[in-house]
Design a protein around this motif. Structure first.
Motif, mmCIF file in Angstrom:
data_model
loop_
_atom_site.group_PDB
_atom_site.id
_atom_site.type_symbol
_atom_site.label_atom_id
_atom_site.label_comp_id
_atom_site.label_asym_id
_atom_site.label_seq_id
_atom_site.Cartn_x
_atom_site.Cartn_y
_atom_site.Cartn_z
ATOM 1 N N ASP A 116 9.154 -9.484 -39.688
ATOM 2 C CA ASP A 116 10.382 -10.072 -40.227
ATOM 3 C C ASP A 116 10.771 -11.381 -39.551
ATOM 4 O O ASP A 116 11.494 -12.183 -40.144
ATOM 5 C CB ASP A 116 11.536 -9.073 -40.219
ATOM 6 N N TRP A 117 10.291 -11.636 -38.342
ATOM 7 C CA TRP A 117 10.532 -12.965 -37.771
ATOM 8 C C TRP A 117 9.685 -13.997 -38.505
ATOM 9 O O TRP A 117 10.135 -15.113 -38.780
ATOM 10 C CB TRP A 117 10.228 -12.976 -36.269
ATOM 11 N N ALA A 118 8.464 -13.605 -38.840
ATOM 12 C CA ALA A 118 7.604 -14.488 -39.637
ATOM 13 C C ALA A 118 8.202 -14.725 -41.010
ATOM 14 O O ALA A 118 8.215 -15.856 -41.520
ATOM 15 C CB ALA A 118 6.200 -13.892 -39.753
ATOM 16 N N SER A 119 8.720 -13.673 -41.627
ATOM 17 C CA SER A 119 9.300 -13.841 -42.967
ATOM 18 C C SER A 119 10.572 -14.673 -42.909
ATOM 19 O O SER A 119 10.893 -15.396 -43.860
ATOM 20 C CB SER A 119 9.571 -12.484 -43.626
ATOM 21 N N ARG A 120 11.295 -14.596 -41.796
ATOM 22 C CA ARG A 120 12.489 -15.432 -41.638
ATOM 23 C C ARG A 120 12.114 -16.914 -41.669
ATOM 24 O O ARG A 120 12.733 -17.712 -42.383
ATOM 25 C CB ARG A 120 13.198 -15.096 -40.321
ATOM 26 N N LEU A 121 11.098 -17.289 -40.894
ATOM 27 C CA LEU A 121 10.698 -18.690 -40.873
ATOM 28 C C LEU A 121 10.105 -19.107 -42.220
ATOM 29 O O LEU A 121 10.376 -20.213 -42.704
ATOM 30 C CB LEU A 121 9.697 -18.942 -39.753
ATOM 31 N N ALA A 122 9.324 -18.226 -42.833
ATOM 32 C CA ALA A 122 8.762 -18.542 -44.152
ATOM 33 C C ALA A 122 9.876 -18.760 -45.169
ATOM 34 O O ALA A 122 9.808 -19.672 -46.002
ATOM 35 C CB ALA A 122 7.828 -17.427 -44.602
ATOM 36 N N TRP A 123 10.917 -17.921 -45.087
ATOM 37 C CA TRP A 123 12.055 -18.075 -46.005
ATOM 38 C C TRP A 123 12.779 -19.399 -45.752
ATOM 39 O O TRP A 123 13.148 -20.107 -46.692
ATOM 40 C CB TRP A 123 13.024 -16.901 -45.832
ATOM 41 N N TYR A 246 20.491 -8.309 -47.475
ATOM 42 C CA TYR A 246 21.174 -8.595 -46.207
ATOM 43 C C TYR A 246 20.756 -7.548 -45.185
ATOM 44 O O TYR A 246 20.103 -6.546 -45.507
ATOM 45 C CB TYR A 246 22.691 -8.639 -46.386
ATOM 46 N N CYS A 247 21.131 -7.775 -43.935
ATOM 47 C CA CYS A 247 20.778 -6.851 -42.850
ATOM 48 C C CYS A 247 21.818 -7.004 -41.750
ATOM 49 O O CYS A 247 23.002 -7.084 -42.030
ATOM 50 C CB CYS A 247 19.361 -7.123 -42.356
ATOM 51 N N GLY A 248 21.385 -7.076 -40.499
ATOM 52 C CA GLY A 248 22.319 -7.291 -39.405
ATOM 53 C C GLY A 248 22.613 -8.757 -39.177
ATOM 54 O O GLY A 248 23.765 -9.145 -38.985
ATOM 55 N N GLY A 249 21.563 -9.581 -39.215
ATOM 56 C CA GLY A 249 21.746 -11.000 -38.933
ATOM 57 C C GLY A 249 20.885 -11.926 -39.762
ATOM 58 O O GLY A 249 20.625 -13.060 -39.353
ATOM 59 N N GLY A 250 20.399 -11.452 -40.916
ATOM 60 C CA GLY A 250 19.634 -12.330 -41.807
ATOM 61 C C GLY A 250 18.161 -12.439 -41.475
ATOM 62 O O GLY A 250 17.507 -13.378 -41.921
ATOM 63 N N ILE A 251 17.619 -11.484 -40.732
ATOM 64 C CA ILE A 251 16.196 -11.515 -40.388
ATOM 65 C C ILE A 251 15.429 -10.511 -41.253
ATOM 66 O O ILE A 251 14.589 -10.882 -42.064
ATOM 67 C CB ILE A 251 15.970 -11.216 -38.890
ATOM 68 N N ALA A 252 15.731 -9.222 -41.090
ATOM 69 C CA ALA A 252 15.053 -8.188 -41.880
ATOM 70 C C ALA A 252 15.238 -8.414 -43.382
ATOM 71 O O ALA A 252 14.363 -8.072 -44.180
ATOM 72 C CB ALA A 252 15.574 -6.807 -41.490
ATOM 73 N N ALA A 253 16.364 -8.988 -43.753
ATOM 74 C CA ALA A 253 16.637 -9.250 -45.174
ATOM 75 C C ALA A 253 15.577 -10.147 -45.796
ATOM 76 O O ALA A 253 15.269 -10.033 -46.991
ATOM 77 C CB ALA A 253 18.016 -9.892 -45.322
ATOM 78 N N THR A 254 15.000 -11.036 -44.986
ATOM 79 C CA THR A 254 13.993 -11.954 -45.533
ATOM 80 C C THR A 254 12.680 -11.240 -45.816
ATOM 81 O O THR A 254 11.898 -11.689 -46.656
ATOM 82 C CB THR A 254 13.738 -13.140 -44.577
ATOM 83 N N TRP A 255 12.421 -10.133 -45.120
ATOM 84 C CA TRP A 255 11.209 -9.354 -45.377
ATOM 85 C C TRP A 255 11.304 -8.694 -46.760
ATOM 86 O O TRP A 255 10.372 -8.753 -47.558
ATOM 87 C CB TRP A 255 11.028 -8.324 -44.278
ATOM 88 N N ASN A 256 12.466 -8.082 -47.047
ATOM 89 C CA ASN A 256 12.662 -7.496 -48.377
ATOM 90 C C ASN A 256 12.637 -8.569 -49.456
ATOM 91 O O ASN A 256 12.092 -8.350 -50.540
ATOM 92 C CB ASN A 256 13.971 -6.718 -48.430
ATOM 93 N N ALA A 257 13.230 -9.712 -49.183
ATOM 94 C CA ALA A 257 13.230 -10.796 -50.169
ATOM 95 C C ALA A 257 11.798 -11.246 -50.472
ATOM 96 O O ALA A 257 11.437 -11.483 -51.627
ATOM 97 C CB ALA A 257 14.063 -11.970 -49.666
ATOM 98 N N LEU A 258 10.984 -11.355 -49.428
ATOM 99 C CA LEU A 258 9.593 -11.764 -49.605
ATOM 100 C C LEU A 258 8.832 -10.762 -50.468
ATOM 101 O O LEU A 258 8.084 -11.138 -51.379
ATOM 102 C CB LEU A 258 8.923 -11.904 -48.241
ATOM 103 N N LEU A 259 9.031 -9.473 -50.184
ATOM 104 C CA LEU A 259 8.296 -8.457 -50.947
ATOM 105 C C LEU A 259 8.775 -8.394 -52.388
ATOM 106 O O LEU A 259 7.976 -8.151 -53.304
ATOM 107 C CB LEU A 259 8.437 -7.100 -50.260
ATOM 108 N N LEU A 260 10.053 -8.612 -52.618
ATOM 109 C CA LEU A 260 10.548 -8.690 -53.995
ATOM 110 C C LEU A 260 9.886 -9.838 -54.737
ATOM 111 O O LEU A 260 9.469 -9.689 -55.892
ATOM 112 C CB LEU A 260 12.070 -8.845 -53.998
ATOM 113 N N ASN A 261 9.770 -10.988 -54.074
ATOM 114 C CA ASN A 261 9.060 -12.122 -54.676
ATOM 115 C C ASN A 261 7.619 -11.745 -54.987
ATOM 116 O O ASN A 261 7.091 -12.068 -56.060
ATOM 117 C CB ASN A 261 9.077 -13.322 -53.744
#
Length: 288
Positions: A116-123, A246-261
């Motif tokens: 999810d840190w990787a997905s945060r930067l990718a997002w 969404y999540c706690g601070g906008g990190i894990a949320a980007t992992w779900n967003a990536l997989l939805l894409n």
């Protein structure tokens, strides 16, 4: 240059390491719970220096690619700050493509198999207008498990030029979420664990834990059919719906967003402030 997949395998990456068009970013960051219920944040730069995928450069999400003056950590920085730092790493508009990975869950254990840190930067890169960016499936942990080469030599790329335009549709604010509370065409996905979801959430949210999408043994994502099951249960793959993660601070949320894409749902936005911002405002409702 042809478009690369949103998520790439270690085998795929291994075959690209000598490609001069590759920009490989290590986004390792640490967030560790403290005894007082808070969280201790630290850069993964030292981890990167001890060993990384050959050629990778270190992208410092905590200190350089977030707004350090914001009341909530990991808030999206100004475009000027982001572009300045990311172009110094060699990421820009020339005929290059980006692969992002992190090393974090190699340390915190198999209960947290998500990059999810990787997905945060990718997002963030996609938000700022870069298309050709992927996340490494299984991250550094899978790379090491397979016995692939690790380097301690710092990578470097020529400074780049970045001219892509921001995509505001990928980002939502607290006010946007408030407006969505009574909108039946918006699905709010809390990306945290079931325990965290049950302890407090934005009203009307459903729960799709970000940690449940990968196999703890292989560290690989489950196949698309299994991934679809989790999101179909909450109606998030309906093309007529908008999804806010969404999540706690906008990190894990980007992992779900990536997989939805990845699964074909492209009407997805991330609530950057997430629960850190929402719970700080006593006027906002919480559901348990």
């Amino acid at each position: 240059m042809s478009k690369i997949p949103l998520i790439v395998s270690t085998e795929w990456l291994a075959g690209k390491l000598d490609d001069p068009n590759l920009r490989l970013l290590d986004a390792t960051t640490y967030l560790k719970p403290t005894e007082d219920g808070g969280a201790e944040l630290s850069s993964g730069k030292e981890t990167y220096e001890k060993g990384h995928i050959p050629g990778a450069v270190y992208a410092d999400l905590l200190n350089e690619l977030s707004d350090k003056d914001a009341p909530i950590r990991f808030t999206v920085p100004s475009r000027e700050q982001f572009v300045e730092k990311i172009t110094e790493l060699g990421v820009g508009d020339q005929d290059t493509y980006v692969v992002v990975y992190d090393q974090t869950y190699a340390t915190v254990g198999s209960s947290d198999v998500a990059s999810d840190w990787a997905s945060r930067l990718a997002w963030q890169l996609r938000y700022e207008g870069l298309d050709n960016v992927a996340v490494l499936d299984g991250g550094f942990a899978k790379w090491v498990d397979e016995g692939r080469e690790v380097s301690t030599e710092a990578g470097s790329y020529p400074k780049a030029t970045f001219t892509g335009e921001r995509r505001p549709e990928l980002f939502v604010t607290k006010e946007d979420v408030k407006a969505a509370l009574d909108d039946e065409n918006v699905i709010l996905i809390n990306s945290l664990t079931e325990e965290a979801f049950n302890s407090g959430r934005i009203p009307g949210s459903c729960n799709v834990p970000f940690v449940n999408h990968s196999n703890p043994q292989s560290k690989e994502l489950y196949n698309d059919e299994k991934l679809k099951e989790a999101f179909e249960k909450v109606g998030a793959l309906d093309p007529n719906k908008k999804v806010i993660t969404y999540c706690g601070g906008g990190i894990a949320a980007t992992w779900n967003a990536l997989l939805l894409n990845k699964l074909g749902q492209h009407n997805v936005a991330v609530y950057d402030g997430s629960m850190s911002e929402w719970t700080a405002d006593s006027s906002l409702p919480l559901e348990k």
